[in-house]
Motif scaffolding. Structure first.
Motif, short mmCIF file in Angstrom:
data_model
loop_
_atom_site.label_atom_id
_atom_site.label_comp_id
_atom_site.label_asym_id
_atom_site.label_seq_id
_atom_site.Cartn_x
_atom_site.Cartn_y
_atom_site.Cartn_z
N TYR A 1 0.89 -1.54 0.13
CA TYR A 1 0.22 -0.28 0.26
C TYR A 1 0.36 1.33 0.05
N LEU A 2 0.36 2.11 -0.53
CA LEU A 2 1.08 3.49 -0.48
C LEU A 2 0.49 4.55 0.30
N MET A 3 0.94 5.04 0.76
CA MET A 3 -0.08 6.02 2.22
C MET A 3 0.27 7.72 1.48
N SER A 4 -0.78 7.71 2.13
CA SER A 4 -0.67 9.49 1.87
C SER A 4 -1.82 10.02 3.08
N TYR B 1 -6.38 -7.92 3.18
CA TYR B 1 -5.61 -7.07 4.19
C TYR B 1 -4.29 -7.33 5.06
N LEU B 2 -3.38 -6.66 5.34
CA LEU B 2 -2.67 -6.28 5.83
C LEU B 2 -2.31 -7.66 7.30
N PRO B 3 -3.61 -7.48 8.02
CA PRO B 3 -3.24 -9.14 8.95
C PRO B 3 -3.21 -9.96 8.79
N GLU C 1 -8.83 0.91 4.54
CA GLU C 1 -7.84 0.34 3.15
C GLU C 1 -6.47 -0.31 3.66
N ILE C 2 -5.75 -0.11 4.79
CA ILE C 2 -4.36 -0.95 5.37
C ILE C 2 -4.94 -2.62 6.31
N PHE C 3 -6.79 -2.59 6.85
CA PHE C 3 -6.79 -3.80 7.98
C PHE C 3 -7.95 -4.49 7.32
N GLY C 4 -8.61 -3.70 6.31
CA GLY C 4 -9.81 -4.50 6.04
C GLY C 4 -11.09 -3.23 6.30
N ASP D 1 4.58 2.10 1.55
CA ASP D 1 5.66 2.95 1.07
C ASP D 1 4.63 4.38 1.58
N GLU D 2 6.24 5.34 1.80
CA GLU D 2 5.53 6.43 2.40
C GLU D 2 4.96 6.08 3.78
N ILE D 3 5.52 6.11 4.67
CA ILE D 3 5.09 5.29 5.91
C ILE D 3 4.88 6.34 6.62
N TRP D 4 5.69 7.56 6.60
CA TRP D 4 5.65 8.83 7.55
C TRP D 4 4.19 9.53 7.23
N LYS D 5 4.01 9.27 5.89
CA LYS D 5 2.65 10.17 5.44
C LYS D 5 0.92 9.16 6.19
N ALA D 6 0.90 8.39 6.91
CA ALA D 6 -0.15 7.61 7.03
C ALA D 6 -0.21 8.28 9.01
N GLY D 7 -1.47 8.23 9.13
CA GLY D 7 -2.00 8.94 10.56
C GLY D 7 -1.91 7.82 11.79
N PRO D 8 -2.56 8.79 12.81
CA PRO D 8 -2.21 8.05 13.76
C PRO D 8 -2.60 7.14 13.62
#
Length: 394
Positions: free
Chosen positions: A65-68, A98-100, A75-78, A108-115
């Motif tokens: 996944y490309l983070m924004s 999904y990820l789990p 979108e990441i965990f379902g 990708d662009e991990i630091w753009k993900a939210g808290p």
């Protein structure tokens, strides 16, 4: 085991240029149960590293996944299961695909993900657990590869997530011109054929069995001594001659994870104990900013060879005393055998250099740095050997 991993890495690197370090260290991290972050500009095959790691495991599932800044946990965990909400009033995600449910994950662009995403990732990376509704899922995750073209912003609470990535690698564009041209001319068909090496792939049963064996790998006392020396040296790292020395913080958790990596390295190379030659690649785990990397690598190299350096200093001091007080030995068997000690020291250096050269996780740049260090060392040995001749002069 060593031959199998050599062949596996050889196949995983086929069709990819100058990514040996990224791929080999990512495989090491996967078998150790740790995670990797790749720092570098767009277009340097960071995502390809994660895709190749998937091919190392039989029947593995992957998630990319490309983070924004607009990315959501769905979108990441379902997405939340509407059916579960309707039938049992349970807030539960439909995680399949999904990820789990993935063995290898690339974000990708991990630091753009939210808290919300980043906080969940802390538990995912560290404990391999995902809380789905009122139950905990133990994840099949073997490796999480994150990527970014920048360091985490300071003061935004990203330190905990940054610390979870035990191996940090700068991923760079192709350097050698011949490799660059080969990459330009290679077709997609050439690359697609390279993933058929099923007899080398790691099964889920092997992965679980190896995890238990890795826990039983011993650690030599000299390795612990070297780690202590490295830890002490990190308090004053000389990154820039004109600047103040840096105190580089490495958490206790990271040191614990580093020892797990060392045990895994020894296991992959058919050793029952962690040897001093396993230590060199840990400099990838110790820097906080890329400009610190080379200085820390030099610290690690010095720690590897410090027993030899201490022996050389002790020998030179003893020689100086013998020469000063004219303690002449006309018979080689009379008194201290300096020639024998020099040969023993030289043999030890040669052995360690060979072991480092054969290590799966030591890059060509690392080998060049070791050679540069040893050139100065051998000059000192030659000087000491010349001094021994003064003890035999009439």
């Amino acid at each position: 085991m060593l031959e199998r991993f050599k062949l596996l890495l050889q196949e995983m690197n086929r069709g990819i240029y100058e990514k040996n370090t990224e791929i080999s260290l990512s495989l090491l991290a996967a078998l150790a149960g740790e995670s990797v972050i790749l720092l570098g500009p767009p277009g340097v095959a960071k995502s390809m590293v994660a895709r190749q790691l998937k091919t190392a495991f039989r029947d593995a599932q992957s998630f990319e996944y490309l983070m924004s800044r607009f990315s959501t946990p769905d979108e990441i965990f379902g997405p939340v299961s509407i059916q579960k909400l309707k039938t049992s009033d349970t807030y539960e995600r439909a995680v399949e695909g999904y990820l789990p449910t993935a063995d290898v994950v690339f974000l990708d662009e991990i630091w753009k993900a939210g808290p919300a995403i980043q906080n969940t990732l802390l538990t995912v990376i560290n404990e391999k657990i995902f809380r789905n509704g009122n139950r905990e899922m133990h994840l099949p995750l073997k490796l999480l590869v994150a990527a970014s073209n920048e360091l985490p912003a300071k003061g935004e609470g990203l330190e905990a997530l940054w610390d979870r990535f035990v191996i940090r690698i700068e991923s760079r564009p192709i350097k050698l011109e011949k490799n660059f041209r080969a990459m330009l001319l290679e077709s997609h068909a050439d690359f697609s054929d390279s993933t058929d090496f099923s007899d080398l792939k790691i099964t889920a049963e092997e992965y679980a069995e190896w995890a238990e064996k890795i826990c039983k790998i011993g650690v030599k006392e000299e390795v612990l001594d070297a780690i202590s020396a490295i830890r002490k040296s990190l308090r004053a790292v000389n990154v820039d001659e004109a600047a103040e020395r840096r105190n580089i913080y490495v958490s206790d958790r990271r040191w614990k994870n580093i020892v797990r990596l060392l045990r895994t390295s020894a296991f992959m190379q058919d050793r029952e104990e962690v040897d001093i030659c396993d230590l060199l690649p840990i400099y990838h785990c110790l820097w906080q900013e890329p400009e610190e990397r080379d200085a820390i690598r030099s610290i690690v190299i010095r720690a590897l060879f410090s027993p030899f350096a201490e022996k050389l200093v002790e020998m030179k001091n003893a020689l100086a005393e013998d020469i000063k007080y004219h303690r002449v030995r006309r018979n080689p068997d009379d008194g201290r055998d300096y020639e024998g000690e020099i040969e023993t020291l030289s043999d030890g250096l040669t052995l360690l250099e060979r072991q480092l050269g054969e290590n799966l996780f030591v890059s060509s740049d690392d080998k060049a740095e070791i050679s540069a260090y040893l050139r100065d060392f051998y000059k000192e040995l030659a000087f000491t050997r010349q001094d021994t001749m003064k003890l035999y002069e009439a």
